[in-house]
Write an enzyme that holds these catalytic residues in place. Sequence first.
Site, PDB file in Angstrom:
ATOM      1  N   VAL A 219       0.944  -1.439  -0.170  1.00 23.84           N
ATOM      2  CA  VAL A 219      -0.050  -0.005  -0.005  1.00 23.84           C
ATOM      3  C   VAL A 219       0.908   1.387   0.017  1.00 23.84           C
ATOM      4  O   VAL A 219       1.655   1.397   0.759  1.00 23.84           O
ATOM      5  CB  VAL A 219      -0.997  -0.066   1.259  1.00 23.84           C
ATOM      6  CG1 VAL A 219      -2.061   1.291   1.172  1.00 23.84           C
ATOM      7  CG2 VAL A 219      -1.808  -1.363   1.380  1.00 23.84           C
ATOM      8  N   ASP A 220       0.895   1.968  -1.084  1.00 20.59           N
ATOM      9  CA  ASP A 220       1.669   3.196  -1.286  1.00 20.59           C
ATOM     10  C   ASP A 220       0.881   4.366  -1.780  1.00 20.59           C
ATOM     11  O   ASP A 220       0.576   4.477  -2.613  1.00 20.59           O
ATOM     12  CB  ASP A 220       2.868   2.789  -2.261  1.00 20.59           C
ATOM     13  CG  ASP A 220       3.830   3.903  -2.468  1.00 20.59           C
ATOM     14  OD1 ASP A 220       3.650   4.875  -1.738  1.00 20.59           O
ATOM     15  OD2 ASP A 220       4.843   3.722  -3.155  1.00 20.59           O
ATOM     16  N   THR A 221       0.710   5.373  -0.719  1.00 15.28           N
ATOM     17  CA  THR A 221       0.252   6.648  -0.950  1.00 15.28           C
ATOM     18  C   THR A 221       0.630   7.646  -1.931  1.00 15.28           C
ATOM     19  O   THR A 221       0.225   8.549  -2.200  1.00 15.28           O
ATOM     20  CB  THR A 221      -0.557   7.431   0.391  1.00 15.28           C
ATOM     21  OG1 THR A 221       0.633   7.682   1.015  1.00 15.28           O
ATOM     22  CG2 THR A 221      -1.353   6.495   1.230  1.00 15.28           C
ATOM     23  N   ASN A 392       7.727   3.707  -8.112  1.00 13.24           N
ATOM     24  CA  ASN A 392       8.102   4.043  -6.491  1.00 13.24           C
ATOM     25  C   ASN A 392       9.074   3.015  -6.247  1.00 13.24           C
ATOM     26  O   ASN A 392       9.165   1.964  -6.436  1.00 13.24           O
ATOM     27  CB  ASN A 392       6.978   4.199  -5.636  1.00 13.24           C
ATOM     28  CG  ASN A 392       6.069   3.241  -5.920  1.00 13.24           C
ATOM     29  OD1 ASN A 392       5.847   2.582  -6.764  1.00 13.24           O
ATOM     30  ND2 ASN A 392       5.599   2.798  -4.521  1.00 13.24           N
TER      31      ASN A 392
END
Length: 450
Positions: A219-221, A392
């Site tokens: 999970v990467d905002t 990312n």
Amino acid sequence: MAEITISIENENFIQVNLQPDQTVEDLKRRVEFETTILVNNQVLTLDGKVLDNEKKLSDYSIKGGDFLLITKNVLRAPQQRSQQPQQPQQPQQPQQQRQPQRDPLNSPQDILDHFTNNPEDLTQVINSNPALANAILSKDMKFLTHFVEQIKEQRRIQELALKDPYGEEYQKLAYQHIQQQNIEKNMQHAMEHTPEVFASVYMLYIECSINGHPLKAFVDTGAQQSIMSEKCAERCEISRIIDTRFHGIAKGVGTSKIIGRVHSTDLKLGNSLFSVSLSILQNQDVDFILGLDMLKRHQVILDLNRGVLQIANEKIEFLHEKDLKEILNKEQNDLEEDTKKATANSLSPSTTSTTTTTTTTTSPQTPTNATSPVNNNNNNNNNNNNTRPPINSPPVAKTPQPTPQPTTNQYASESNIQTLIGLGCSRDKAIRLLTQAKGNVDVAASMFFG
């Protein structure tokens, strides 16, 4: 034997055996051993009176139980030096008495010889500087060599201060020293008030499935779009629906080739199914990244207090460290390999093991006319030039485990690592301590001994 108490800047106190026949300078050298404060930087006072280096302790009627004060004053040294040539020649007898006494800080062997012949001094060093005492007892020449080099460097700086205190070289060294002191104070403040910042932080992972295949989603905002690796797409059997018109180059911390895009596939979170769009990257270390596009679309709540991800009516727990062993081991090996390559190629140092940087870019444009081959080709070219899908960095592992090959970074040089290993520290812990201490081997050693 009687003892005297010496206060260092009214902060630390040491007990020293009284030897009335020794000079004030000899006493200062013993203090230098235990505190690393150079003799020229020491101002020794008794009842407010500054003691002369050339005189003996008996000349001041110093007796057991007396209290002496040492302060650091660099400005006094030039005055003392300048007065020495004006003093008349002293009788030869005191000088002859001091001639056999060699400076024990000249070399590691001199240090060993001094403490072999003066066991009472070694007892005091054991209490005041355990790291140095351990090196002396184990005859760790590497540690002692480093210690002597530090003392010589301090003396060189002192000589520059005496020669030209306003010179460019000394001012530069003084600035670096003050800056390093501020850094050390800042680190000590953080260690005292916020020690949790030195702990490793694990990334947020959840259990999910894509097209019926179970996965661990990162999970990467900070990721603008959801991303999947090419190999993972093959395992999930969605390679056949990759739209290669959306290929290009993703630029972020690094670069990776985008082979295309899956416009829609099933994502199962908990007991609910969601439609997700994926950018497929050729060389992507993380299998699946749940990006901001899905998080915002479904107004996902990341409840870090309860450790859950809430999407619609589903609450999915974040995975714990024990559930991520395979991922962490893979990332650890990748980190070590990247560090070796960076060191071999003399590249800029990479980020430390406790930092993970995430960078995103703009999403690709949708083709304006999917029925026209000409338009498709034109849009494909535009996507190559202007499209910057998200990329990312993979989450970095907690702490490198010991490996047969040496692993270093910008702070943990091989010589400093070996110094800490000589103190009984493991290689893995030595690297971590040096990284936390910003390369200062003395601070790292102090942290090791608690």
